[in-house]
Design an enzyme around this catalytic site. Sequence first.
Site: not given
Ligand code: NAD
Ligand code: TYD
Length: 350
Positions: A131-133, A156, A160
């Site tokens: 992630t960019d975080e 988190y 990561k």
């Molecule tokens: P998500 O929370 O929707 O899905 C995570 C999946 O991992 C779920 O299916 C869960 O059951 C599985 N999981 C969790 N713990 C596990 C374990 N111990 N063993 C096996 N499976 C397990 O997450 P997402 O949004 O699809 O994110 C996927 C990846 O992308 C992550 O690595 C996250 O850090 C990264 N990412 C997500 C975003 C975003 O905007 N969603 C942005 C940047 C990076």
């Molecule tokens: P989120 O979807 O949790 O992603 P991330 O924290 O990984 O960027 O949140 C996106 C942005 O929205 C973040 O700045 C937090 C804000 N946010 C709210 O303002 N209200 C909410 O209920 C949630 C879930 C997030």
Amino acid sequence: MKHLMVTGGCGFIGTNFIRYLLEESDFEGRVVNVDALTYAGNPENLQDMAERFPGRYVFVKGDIRHREEMARVFEEYQIDGICHFAAESHVDRSIVGPDAFVQTNIVGTFNLLELARRHQGRINLFHHISTDEVFGSLGKEGYFTEETPYRPNSPYSASKAASDHLARAYHQTYGLPVTISNCSNNYGPYQFPEKLIPLMILNALEEKPLPVYGDGLNVRDWLYVRDHCAAVWAVMKQGRRGETYNVGGNTEMENIRIVETICDIMDELIPPGDGRSRRRLITFVKDRPGHDRRYAIDCAKLTRELGWQPEESFEAGIRKTIHWYLDHVEWVDRVRSGEYQSWIHSHYGT
Ligand code: NAD
Ligand code: TYD
């Protein structure tokens, strides 16, 4: 790669990625989707895959925190490539309970890297999704590049970051063929409704309060999930081993603008009963502790080296996403009611 392990394939991005691989990409092998089915994982998302792609999709319920369990999957399915999505992914949850984040994101990744090292002769690629975080927070100016120092601010992002360092070290020390991608905030179908965009769509639909943290001026860069999937596949195919690639949507937006946009589109599609805009539902709430102010990605390296760039505009992507949620109320109900958890229980016995 003939036997690709995708971890976390029942989550938001993993589901979209497996669909992309089988439905759209030139990948010809088999996907072995390994997922522990936490609250965020829904195997129903991919229920049609085994039937539509006979022999090319397998689901294994497994937990990356348990190395022996993963070792059996590596053996049984002769895994020769890994795309690692599985993680605890929600910042707010990491603030309340960081333990699972350390166990899954750090120890779980370590387990997979160790197994990949053990099977090094066979493993063609370990692609790690990050992630960019990990880069921390930006001021008003500037962008994250692949050279930006890591400064994670939440449990988190710290977990990561630790996993990214391990993945990189396994390339440097053991020569494991590792690639890493750091992407910005994804949005699109199948996202669990605890994250900003689906939460706001569903609350707006039900005309419930729309909780905006702090002053609502925090900035995120939004990436349509299909664009992300295409980027990951491009890196897996052509990315230089040992390299990191940033993936972004070139769409920086303040949270409040996102919420207003969702209100306006929802008003257009389903006019509110009393004729008053859903913007009236916006409620400023207490800020998230350690809330990063701004993320912005420079993805020039990915464009320069692999010719990838995001295709979806935010205007079109957010409409598609809203329509998806409106068309999948049953999916939403089941995910929210925990009904699919009872299906998991009866199906998998745990
Ligand atoms: P998500 O929370 O929707 O899905 C995570 C999946 O991992 C779920 O299916 C869960 O059951 C599985 N999981 C969790 N713990 C596990 C374990 N111990 N063993 C096996 N499976 C397990 O997450 P997402 O949004 O699809 O994110 C996927 C990846 O992308 C992550 O690595 C996250 O850090 C990264 N990412 C997500 C975003 C975003 O905007 N969603 C942005 C940047 C990076
Ligand atoms: P989120 O979807 O949790 O992603 P991330 O924290 O990984 O960027 O949140 C996106 C942005 O929205 C973040 O700045 C937090 C804000 N946010 C709210 O303002 N209200 C909410 O209920 C949630 C879930 C997030």
